[in-house]
Design an enzyme around this catalytic site. Structure first.
Site, mmCIF file in Angstrom:
data_model
loop_
_atom_site.group_PDB
_atom_site.id
_atom_site.type_symbol
_atom_site.label_atom_id
_atom_site.label_comp_id
_atom_site.label_asym_id
_atom_site.label_seq_id
_atom_site.Cartn_x
_atom_site.Cartn_y
_atom_site.Cartn_z
ATOM 1 C CG ASP A 28 18.187 54.120 39.313
ATOM 2 O OD1 ASP A 28 18.973 53.212 38.993
ATOM 3 O OD2 ASP A 28 17.023 54.198 38.862
ATOM 4 C CD GLU A 100 21.498 53.018 42.052
ATOM 5 O OE1 GLU A 100 21.315 52.396 40.989
ATOM 6 O OE2 GLU A 100 20.686 52.990 43.009
#
Length: 206
Positions: A28, A100
């Site tokens: 992320d 992610e």
């Protein structure tokens, strides 16, 4: 490392192995940094608000789940029995998390330069299409506006739920007149409608 990046916590719990959540946490940050720098350089005239809106669209669950579907990532996820039964491989949140996690794994195995290059390759098709970038932020409104432009009736949604109350999965079908019918899934009615709207928008806008 790739195996871990594709392992949901439900599978990890059942098999006593690691899951992708730590990779997801790292990915992320890499995603945010890469997209922020790219937008900062690509749009020198944009103010902070415009840049933030563009970034929000590109790193959203809808965008990442769309990227995952393009990669057929759901076919390779390791899920526990409960998630398999509730079609976890189709859930936008799980697909987005897995993207992610893959970015995080790339960072650990190849370094920041290669990981950020991967991010840019994944988001490039959306960046090259400003209409799609804006539509990601609010797919239902974007689809409604596109339907009006095409002279079609407003989108009509039908949502069905299945599975136990604590793990319900919803499937939304959206029809735009006779132009197109698309489906999307999610863990809430709203999430399913948004996913369906985005798929319909992409197909009509192509």
């Amino acid at each position: 490392m790739l195996e871990t990046a594709l392992t949901h916590r439900s599978y990890a719990y059942e098999h006593g192995t690691a899951d992708y959540e730590r990779f997801e946490f790292l990915g992320d940050s890499v995603l945010q940094r890469a997209v922020t720098m790219m937008l900062f350089e690509r749009y020198p005239e944009d103010d902070e608000g415009s840049l933030a809106k563009r970034r929000a669209g590109l790193v959203s669950t809808v965008a990442l789940a769309s990227i995952a579907r393009t990669l057929h990532l759901g076919d390779h996820l390791r899920l526990g029995r409960g998630e398999v039964m509730t079609r976890g491989a189709e859930k936008p949140s799980i697909l987005a998390d897995a993207v992610e996690a893959l970015i995080g794994a790339a960072f650990l195995s190849l370094g920041s330069v290669e990981a950020e290059a991967l991010v840019l390759r994944l988001v490039q098709p959306l960046v090259d299409d400003p209409a799609s970038t804006g539509a990601i932020t609010d797919p239902k409104t974007a689809l409604q506006e596109l339907a009006a432009q095409r002279g079609a009736t407003p989108p009509v949604y039908v949502v069905e739920g299945e599975g136990p109350e604590h793990a319900r999965i919803f499937t939304a079908t959206v029809a735009v007149g006779e132009l197109i019918t698309s489906t999307g899934t999610g863990t809430s009615k709203k999430q399913a409608e948004v996913a369906a709207a985005w798929e319909a928008f992409r197909a009509l806008h192509a």
